[in-house]
Design a protein around this motif. Structure first.
Motif, mmCIF file in Angstrom:
data_model
loop_
_atom_site.group_PDB
_atom_site.id
_atom_site.type_symbol
_atom_site.label_atom_id
_atom_site.label_comp_id
_atom_site.label_asym_id
_atom_site.label_seq_id
_atom_site.Cartn_x
_atom_site.Cartn_y
_atom_site.Cartn_z
ATOM 1 N N ASN A 27 -69.390 -70.319 34.062
ATOM 2 C CA ASN A 27 -68.023 -70.108 33.594
ATOM 3 C C ASN A 27 -67.247 -71.417 33.459
ATOM 4 O OD1 ASN A 27 -65.833 -68.566 32.746
ATOM 5 N ND2 ASN A 27 -65.080 -68.229 34.814
ATOM 6 N N THR A 28 -67.864 -72.566 33.683
ATOM 7 C CA THR A 28 -67.171 -73.851 33.607
ATOM 8 C C THR A 28 -67.253 -74.407 32.195
ATOM 9 O OG1 THR A 28 -67.718 -74.309 35.897
ATOM 10 C CG2 THR A 28 -67.036 -76.174 34.557
ATOM 11 N N LYS A 29 -66.097 -74.681 31.625
ATOM 12 C CA LYS A 29 -66.045 -75.288 30.302
ATOM 13 C C LYS A 29 -66.101 -76.809 30.421
ATOM 14 C CE LYS A 29 -63.517 -74.052 26.318
ATOM 15 N NZ LYS A 29 -62.251 -73.594 25.763
ATOM 16 N N LEU A 30 -65.210 -77.377 31.245
ATOM 17 C CA LEU A 30 -65.200 -78.815 31.504
ATOM 18 C C LEU A 30 -64.432 -79.074 32.782
ATOM 19 C CD1 LEU A 30 -62.283 -80.528 30.620
ATOM 20 C CD2 LEU A 30 -62.935 -79.445 28.511
ATOM 21 N N TRP A 80 -59.612 -82.735 40.989
ATOM 22 C CA TRP A 80 -60.244 -82.184 39.793
ATOM 23 C C TRP A 80 -59.773 -80.770 39.537
ATOM 24 C CZ3 TRP A 80 -63.142 -83.466 44.113
ATOM 25 C CH2 TRP A 80 -63.677 -82.410 44.847
ATOM 26 N N PHE A 81 -59.696 -80.464 38.254
ATOM 27 C CA PHE A 81 -59.388 -79.128 37.770
ATOM 28 C C PHE A 81 -60.637 -78.605 37.087
ATOM 29 C CE2 PHE A 81 -55.238 -81.137 37.853
ATOM 30 C CZ PHE A 81 -54.440 -80.151 38.398
ATOM 31 N N VAL A 82 -61.096 -77.442 37.488
ATOM 32 C CA VAL A 82 -62.224 -76.791 36.821
ATOM 33 C C VAL A 82 -61.635 -75.944 35.699
ATOM 34 C CG1 VAL A 82 -64.158 -75.225 37.083
ATOM 35 C CG2 VAL A 82 -63.557 -76.754 38.950
ATOM 36 N N VAL A 83 -61.886 -76.320 34.454
ATOM 37 C CA VAL A 83 -61.383 -75.580 33.301
ATOM 38 C C VAL A 83 -62.418 -74.512 32.961
ATOM 39 C CG1 VAL A 83 -60.606 -75.734 30.908
ATOM 40 C CG2 VAL A 83 -60.168 -77.619 32.484
ATOM 41 N N PRO A 84 -62.111 -73.232 33.191
ATOM 42 C CA PRO A 84 -63.100 -72.175 32.958
ATOM 43 C C PRO A 84 -63.015 -71.627 31.536
ATOM 44 C CG PRO A 84 -61.206 -71.240 34.032
ATOM 45 C CD PRO A 84 -60.922 -72.714 33.857
ATOM 46 N N HIS A 85 -64.054 -70.875 31.163
ATOM 47 C CA HIS A 85 -63.993 -70.128 29.908
ATOM 48 C C HIS A 85 -63.005 -68.978 30.048
ATOM 49 C CE1 HIS A 85 -67.214 -72.225 27.882
ATOM 50 N NE2 HIS A 85 -67.914 -72.177 28.998
ATOM 51 N N ALA A 86 -62.986 -68.342 31.206
ATOM 52 C CA ALA A 86 -62.047 -67.252 31.486
ATOM 53 C C ALA A 86 -61.687 -67.307 32.961
ATOM 54 C CB ALA A 86 -62.673 -65.909 31.146
ATOM 55 N N GLY A 87 -60.405 -67.185 33.277
ATOM 56 C CA GLY A 87 -59.987 -67.155 34.671
ATOM 57 C C GLY A 87 -58.982 -68.229 35.011
ATOM 58 N N LEU A 88 -58.763 -68.383 36.306
ATOM 59 C CA LEU A 88 -57.793 -69.350 36.814
ATOM 60 C C LEU A 88 -58.357 -70.763 36.801
ATOM 61 C CD1 LEU A 88 -56.501 -67.299 39.866
ATOM 62 C CD2 LEU A 88 -55.425 -67.542 37.634
ATOM 63 N N MET A 89 -57.463 -71.751 36.798
ATOM 64 C CA MET A 89 -57.861 -73.157 36.802
ATOM 65 C C MET A 89 -57.455 -73.770 38.136
ATOM 66 S SD MET A 89 -57.181 -76.024 33.892
ATOM 67 C CE MET A 89 -55.472 -76.341 34.173
ATOM 68 N N PRO A 90 -58.367 -73.757 39.129
ATOM 69 C CA PRO A 90 -57.994 -74.265 40.449
ATOM 70 C C PRO A 90 -57.968 -75.791 40.495
ATOM 71 C CG PRO A 90 -60.274 -73.598 40.455
ATOM 72 C CD PRO A 90 -59.727 -73.229 39.099
ATOM 73 N N ARG A 91 -57.125 -76.329 41.388
ATOM 74 C CA ARG A 91 -57.050 -77.769 41.631
ATOM 75 C C ARG A 91 -57.638 -78.038 43.008
ATOM 76 N NH1 ARG A 91 -51.545 -81.327 42.262
ATOM 77 N NH2 ARG A 91 -52.574 -83.288 42.723
ATOM 78 N N MET A 92 -58.607 -78.942 43.067
ATOM 79 C CA MET A 92 -59.241 -79.306 44.321
ATOM 80 C C MET A 92 -59.252 -80.820 44.451
ATOM 81 S SD MET A 92 -62.349 -76.593 44.181
ATOM 82 C CE MET A 92 -62.398 -76.413 42.416
ATOM 83 N N SER A 93 -59.482 -81.316 45.661
ATOM 84 C CA SER A 93 -59.512 -82.760 45.871
ATOM 85 C C SER A 93 -60.471 -83.102 46.996
ATOM 86 C CB SER A 93 -58.119 -83.297 46.181
ATOM 87 O OG SER A 93 -57.668 -82.788 47.406
ATOM 88 N N ASP A 94 -60.910 -84.359 46.985
ATOM 89 C CA ASP A 94 -61.818 -84.868 48.000
ATOM 90 C C ASP A 94 -61.774 -86.391 47.945
ATOM 91 O OD1 ASP A 94 -63.631 -84.889 50.037
ATOM 92 O OD2 ASP A 94 -65.355 -84.294 48.840
ATOM 93 N N GLY A 95 -62.389 -87.039 48.916
ATOM 94 C CA GLY A 95 -62.473 -88.499 48.920
ATOM 95 C C GLY A 95 -61.166 -89.180 49.242
ATOM 96 N N HIS A 96 -60.450 -88.711 50.231
ATOM 97 C CA HIS A 96 -59.154 -89.281 50.595
ATOM 98 C C HIS A 96 -59.347 -90.617 51.316
ATOM 99 C CE1 HIS A 96 -57.185 -85.466 49.662
ATOM 100 N NE2 HIS A 96 -58.245 -84.904 50.224
ATOM 101 N N VAL A 97 -58.666 -91.653 50.818
ATOM 102 C CA VAL A 97 -58.709 -92.985 51.422
ATOM 103 C C VAL A 97 -57.269 -93.455 51.613
ATOM 104 C CG1 VAL A 97 -59.390 -95.382 51.097
ATOM 105 C CG2 VAL A 97 -60.902 -93.565 50.347
ATOM 106 N N THR A 98 -56.927 -93.872 52.826
ATOM 107 C CA THR A 98 -55.581 -94.367 53.125
ATOM 108 C C THR A 98 -55.640 -95.873 53.320
ATOM 109 O OG1 THR A 98 -55.015 -92.273 54.175
ATOM 110 C CG2 THR A 98 -53.614 -94.151 54.679
#
Length: 176
Positions: free
Chosen positions: A81-84, A148-166
């Motif tokens: 279901n992932t477009k980009l 990152w935002f997972v742009v789906p073919h159909a559905g919600l576009m969740p926002r996730m994150s990782d790799g936090h550096v302070t």
């Protein structure tokens, strides 16, 4: 009995209802998928300059200059279901006027064509890191993370994150 237009309308309505139901089911099954991407982010160098943002305005602001290394394997985020993917490097920091400031420093669209895993070494930020005032100098609490935002073919576009550096900026302005 019924005209051709009435029969065509009934067929179209039934087909549209079936497609809407299938699209809803596709969106629901895509949201149940869990992914574990591998992200490694490192800040190589950082300094603050006191510069004009625009040529015709005399005010000077803090400009943060950052170079970073990024290694990411995002293949687990791609499913049927992932477009980009839209990925961005975001800096978050507090200042005197605002509790939370967020600035996008770098971004990229990731398609399925072999771009899922990549390594970037010693890269400067793509966008200017200006703070309207003097909120970057003396600031030791700047957090950079990959979103990152997972742009789906159909559905919600969740926002996730990782790799936090302070990291923190210097206590002085660097010229040039």
């Amino acid at each position: 009995m019924h005209s051709a237009i009435t029969r065509a309308n009934a067929i179209f309505a039934f087909a549209f209802s079936c497609l809407a139901t299938l699209t809803f089911l596709c969106a629901m099954t895509g949201s149940l998928y869990t992914a574990t991407p591998a992200v490694s982010l490192a800040i190589k160098s950082s300094h603050v300059e006191h510069r004009q943002q625009f040529r015709f305005f005399p005010e000077k602001y803090d400009l943060g200059v950052i170079t970073f290394d990024l290694e990411a394997d995002l293949t687990s985020l791609f499913h049927w279901n992932t477009k980009l993917l839209y990925i961005s490097l975001v800096a978050e920091y507090p200042s005197v006027t605002k509790d939370v400031n967020q600035v996008v420093l770098w971004d990229r669209h990731v398609f399925r064509h072999g771009e899922e895993s990549f390594t970037l070494n010693n890269v400067r930020t793509e966008y200017a890191f200006f703070d309207y005032g003097a909120g970057l100098r003396f600031n030791k609490n700047v957090t950079v993370s990959l979103h990152w935002f997972v742009v789906p073919h159909a559905g919600l576009m969740p926002r996730m994150s990782d790799g936090h550096v302070t990291f923190g900026f210097d206590d002085y302005y660097r010229v040039g």
